[in-house]
Design an enzyme around this catalytic site. Structure first.
Site, PDB file in Angstrom:
ATOM      1  N   LYS A 117       0.842  -1.205   0.000  1.00 15.13           N
ATOM      2  CA  LYS A 117       0.000   0.000   0.000  1.00 15.13           C
ATOM      3  C   LYS A 117       0.879   1.258   0.000  1.00 15.13           C
ATOM      4  O   LYS A 117       0.529   2.252  -0.624  1.00 15.13           O
ATOM      5  CB  LYS A 117      -0.962  -0.016   1.192  1.00 15.13           C
ATOM      6  CG  LYS A 117      -2.047  -1.089   1.026  1.00 15.13           C
ATOM      7  CD  LYS A 117      -3.436  -0.523   1.228  1.00 15.13           C
ATOM      8  CE  LYS A 117      -4.541  -1.409   0.673  1.00 15.13           C
ATOM      9  NZ  LYS A 117      -5.064  -2.400   1.569  1.00 15.13           N
ATOM     10  N   LYS A 154      -3.215  -7.937 -13.101  1.00 13.47           N
ATOM     11  CA  LYS A 154      -4.219  -8.351 -12.110  1.00 13.47           C
ATOM     12  C   LYS A 154      -5.329  -7.292 -12.060  1.00 13.47           C
ATOM     13  O   LYS A 154      -5.045  -6.101 -12.026  1.00 13.47           O
ATOM     14  CB  LYS A 154      -3.543  -8.451 -10.735  1.00 13.47           C
ATOM     15  CG  LYS A 154      -4.513  -8.696  -9.592  1.00 13.47           C
ATOM     16  CD  LYS A 154      -3.801  -8.637  -8.242  1.00 13.47           C
ATOM     17  CE  LYS A 154      -4.742  -8.957  -7.100  1.00 13.47           C
ATOM     18  NZ  LYS A 154      -5.361  -7.841  -6.423  1.00 13.47           N
ATOM     19  N   LYS A 213      -8.755  -2.349  -8.238  1.00 11.44           N
ATOM     20  CA  LYS A 213      -9.193  -0.956  -8.346  1.00 11.44           C
ATOM     21  C   LYS A 213      -8.000  -0.005  -8.345  1.00 11.44           C
ATOM     22  O   LYS A 213      -8.072   1.065  -8.914  1.00 11.44           O
ATOM     23  CB  LYS A 213     -10.237  -0.594  -7.286  1.00 11.44           C
ATOM     24  CG  LYS A 213      -9.787  -0.774  -5.869  1.00 11.44           C
ATOM     25  CD  LYS A 213     -10.930  -0.451  -4.926  1.00 11.44           C
ATOM     26  CE  LYS A 213     -10.577  -0.763  -3.495  1.00 11.44           C
ATOM     27  NZ  LYS A 213     -10.482  -2.203  -3.186  1.00 11.44           N
TER      28      LYS A 213
END
Ligand code: ADP
Ligand code: TRP
Length: 340
Positions: A131, A210, A213
């Site tokens: 992240k 992949k 979002k």
């Protein structure tokens, strides 16, 4: 381009034999509209397990706060996830569906677990590093998120946790924390197993990476039909001319088609590609049709459900009642054990 393939390394050996009496729990974050990757990577394995045990499915709205910073958006996404699951096959007779925040005791348990969590354990978690690499804020919530996830699982005494391979490490953290807690305070927690079906592959997005979002390459489960058509038609393919024979394996359109079509239909598409005279445009049309065949009934159900917000709220409230009935006795034992 990555190939759609189950990764045998992630197989969860040995759990199937005793799946019957299990408590099965999974959660999903309401952090955006659910997409095809979510359906085939997460939702479907949960539906497939509905007959196999005592099922709990929760909407991880506390978790989503690590990335969603608007109350209205979080509330709406939470409702949307509930509608999506109910529309696509979650049966409230077989599965308890609830909002994570309706069992606020998970926060309390997360604190107790935090006090036993070595910093190094969290520092090794990939999800935080990933992240960070994708530009999210470095917050304590994001860093400590695997502890909250452990609390979600342990508070429900879950035996089996269906997840995708990206969550495997969090299940290891959960087991580790359960062991640490049991060592310190006595045998309170079961050690849960991850359930990562071998058939679940990486679902590819419209650009061949992949589907996610974060990569802006998703096809939503319930976007409007026009938007879906546009996205399907824009799936990136190579430029082999229509007339030439093509190898379908690994091609995004073909790989996505496999998710929606029958084995005979898949075989027939593969034969057409190999024979030549069959283009990606044809395959995209077939994919779109197969998507609609599977999802139009879900879409109709979703529209029906969306008309009665009160009924949805009742379902979630009932789910919360049942989830808390499972969680509170565990918390009583925990509080007594830690000395509170
Ligand atoms: P996103 O990558 O879009 O942010 P999430 O990380 O919120 O999706 O995904 C939640 C769950 O949905 C994952 O744990 C996984 O089970 C499933 N999932 C998401 N994307 C895919 C994919 N491309 N292939 C397979 N499963 C996926
Ligand atoms: N971390 C999971 C995800 O991002 C969602 C989740 C939170 C979860 N708590 C959980 C999944 C407990 C299974 C069990 O996909």
């Amino acid at each position: 381009m990555g190939k759609l393939q189950a990764d045998p390394e992630w197989r969860n050996e040995g759990v199937f034999g005793i799946i019957g009496d299990m408590r099965i729990l999974t959660g999903i974050q309401p952090s955006g509209k659910l997409h095809w990757g979510n359906y085939f990577g997460a939702m479907k394995s949960m539906f497939d397990l509905q007959e196999k045990g005592e099922n709990f499915m929760f909407i991880a709205n506390y978790h989503a706060m690590t990335t969603v910073r608007a109350g209205g958006a979080l509330r709406e996404a939470t409702r949307d996830v509930a509608l999506d699951y109910l529309a696509c096959g979650l049966d409230v007779e077989k599965t308890v569906i609830y909002r994570q925040s309706d069992v606020p005791e998970v926060q309390e348990l997360a604190w107790y677990l935090s006090c036993l969590t070595p910093m190094g354990l969290l520092e090794r978690c990939h999800s935080y590093k990933d992240k960070m690499a994708r530009g999210f804020d470095a917050t304590h919530g994001l860093f400590a998120y695997p502890v909250l996830m452990a609390a979600d699982i342990l508070i429900m005494n879950a035996d089996l946790v269906p997840v995708w391979k990206d969550q495997k490490q969090h299940l290891e953290v959960t087991r580790d924390l359960a062991l640490k807690f049991n060592n310190a305070y006595g045998e309170i927690f079961k050690l849960p197993d991850a359930y990562i079906p071998e058939t679940v592959a990486t679902i590819l997005g419209t650009d061949g990476q992949k589907m996610s979002k974060s990569y802006n390459n998703t096809i939503g489960l319930f976007e409007d039909a026009k938007a879906i058509k546009k996205k399907v038609m824009a799936i990136v393919t190579d430029s082999t001319p229509m007339e030439e024979p093509k190898e379908p394996e690994g091609n995004s359109v073909y790989e996505l088609y496999k998710l929606f079509a029958t084995p005979e239909e898949v075989e027939s598409m593969a034969a057409s590609f190999r024979a030549g005279g069959y283009g990606y445009g044809h395959a995209k049309k077939a994919l779109l049709e197969a998507y609609h065949r599977m999802f139009d009934p879900f879409r109709a159900k979703r529209e029906e459900l969306a008309k009665s917000p009160d009924a949805l709220e009742d379902i979630l409230r009932e789910g919360a009642k049942r989830a808390r009935a499972a969680a509170l006795p565990v918390m009583e034992k925990v509080r007594a054990a830690v000395g509170l």
